[in-house]
Design an enzyme around this catalytic site. Structure first.
Site, PDB file in Angstrom:
ATOM      1  N   ILE A  26       0.572  -1.323  -0.551  1.00 41.58           N
ATOM      2  CA  ILE A  26       0.136  -0.116  -0.125  1.00 41.58           C
ATOM      3  C   ILE A  26       0.855   0.980   0.027  1.00 41.58           C
ATOM      4  CG2 ILE A  26      -2.070   1.416   1.511  1.00 41.58           C
ATOM      5  CD1 ILE A  26      -2.597  -1.347   0.305  1.00 41.58           C
ATOM      6  N   GLN A  34      22.715   1.515 -22.218  1.00 41.37           N
ATOM      7  CA  GLN A  34      23.473   1.437 -22.544  1.00 41.37           C
ATOM      8  C   GLN A  34      24.593   2.154 -23.073  1.00 41.37           C
ATOM      9  OE1 GLN A  34      23.155  -2.243 -22.213  1.00 41.37           O
ATOM     10  NE2 GLN A  34      24.961  -2.840 -23.456  1.00 41.37           N
ATOM     11  N   GLU A  85      -1.393  -0.816 -10.504  1.00 40.20           N
ATOM     12  CA  GLU A  85      -3.324  -0.513 -11.622  1.00 40.20           C
ATOM     13  C   GLU A  85      -3.376  -1.080 -12.668  1.00 40.20           C
ATOM     14  OE1 GLU A  85      -3.746   3.982 -11.075  1.00 40.20           O
ATOM     15  OE2 GLU A  85      -2.426   4.583  -9.692  1.00 40.20           O
TER      16      GLU A  85
END
Length: 388
Positions: free
Chosen positions: A163, A341, A368
């Site tokens: 949470i 990279q 979500e």
């Protein structure tokens, strides 16, 4: 400076263009790449600063201290994108004020709205959204936290985990099973103040991009009837309605991270020596930069289309929000990986901007609605439309 030409797209209007430029200037003056040692304190400070500057007013309707009559997805997305370019923690602080109050904005009683929303907009109350459980992530129908009806209200037992704002929130929008029907149809939403007896923060969780995260437990926690948010048994629908609004903005945060990575990589390859020239002169580098630009612009088009469809056309945008979140979060991971990279060893050095972005972006493909869930949503919407 990041490309701002997208502000001229027809999905946005003059108020969004002004918002984008003003917030960018505020971020440049007030946010930094510093990594705070006390994450809780930093988040409290960010919520207060965002509230004082007026940015949190976009999280609530105008009647309760907000800017727009109804929540404007394009504004929320633009704010998250801009904040994320400067500070992942600032984006987090803003996002949770919106997500943690969104269900109240949509379904709260007049008393509930007046009790919580003005303080959210001002940065006086820190909000949280408590849906995920130890054995129930994307599968909300498996929720085990229960809300038992009593003569005076409800008694809550169970646990929530991962949470955000857990431990620092002033209140939680909590989802629990009330049992009107099996599965997702028997869930209700409640507003729970953080000092409610029976609520305990039992674990603080550390993740790769630090922010306040916790496991909450509820033991014989008593709530009054007035804590019920919306209709009993309609909590799953309330959660999905809230996520429909804020899912697009998760993609926007990923887009902000990707834009920052593209900017950092572009500046780097222009000065990094390679033979007689620079890394920017290399055809392979140019190919990677082209892929990054393509991913950034595609994500932006999907995000602001999804917002426009809801804000302007008044249509439900479940499919478009899923497309925006899926593409923006997945492609941002690739854009940032390419940037790392290009930096070589510097790219994995703690404290380097692209190293922080690499850690920040990963969770967005999970919370979500994980990428896999978005694919299911998109496919189901597509099949339903093709049947008509």
């Amino acid at each position: 400076m990041a490309d701002r030409s997208f502000l001229d797209w027809p999905f946005l209007d003059d108020s969004h263009r002004s918002l984008g430029m003003e917030l960018d200037a505020w971020c440049a003056a007030n946010l930094s790449d510093d990594h705070p040692h006390d994450i809780d304190a930093a988040c409290r400070d960010l919520v207060a600063a965002l509230g004082a500057a007026g940015w949190l007013r976009y999280c609530v309707p105008a009647a309760y201290g907000g800017v727009h009559e109804q929540l404007d997805i394009r504004s929320l997305a633009l704010i998250r994108e801009t904040l994320a370019r400067y500070s992942g923690l600032a984006d987090f602080a803003f996002a949770m004020q919106g997500l943690g109050s969104g269900t109240i904005s949509l379904l709260g009683t007049e008393d509930q709205k007046r009790r919580y929303l003005p303080d959210v907009a001002a940065g006086r109350k820190i909000a949280a959204f408590a849906l995920t459980e130890p054995e129930s992530g994307s599968d909300v129908a498996s929720m085990q936290t229960t809300a038992r009806r009593t003569a005076s209200g409800y008694v809550i037992d169970g646990a929530k985990t991962y949470i955000s704002n857990g431990g620092i929130a002033d209140y939680y929008v909590l989802f629990a099973r009330t049992g009107e029907a099996p599965g997702a149809k028997g869930v209700s939403a409640f507003i729970v103040d953080a000092d409610t007896a029976g609520l305990a923060v039992t674990e603080r969780i550390e993740v790769i991009a630090p922010h306040p995260l916790a496991t909450l437990t509820f033991t014989d926690m008593e709530l009054p009837e007035t804590a019920l948010l919306g209709e009993s048994g309609r909590g799953f629908a309330a959660a999905m309605a809230t996520l429909d609004i804020f899912r697009t903005t998760v993609g926007a945060a990923a887009l902000g991270f990707a834009r920052r990575a593209l900017d950092e990589a572009t500046a780097r390859v222009k000065v990094r020596k390679l033979g007689a020239g620079t890394l920017a002169d290399n055809a392979i580098t140019q190919s990677k930069l082209a892929e990054m630009v393509l991913d950034v612009d595609t994500s932006a088009l999907l995000i602001y289309r999804a917002g426009w469809l809801r804000d302007v056309m008044g249509q439900r945008n479940t499919r478009e929000a899923a497309l925006a979140k899926l593409h923006a979060t997945d492609s941002a991971q690739q854009v940032i990986d390419k940037a790392v990279q290009m930096f070589g060893g510097m790219g994995v050095t703690v404290g380097a901007p692209v190293e922080a972005l690499y850690r920040e972006v990963r969770a967005l493909r999970i919370y979500e609605g994980a990428s896999e869930v978005q694919k299911v949503v998109i496919a189901r919407q597509h099949l339903a439309q093709s049947a008509n």
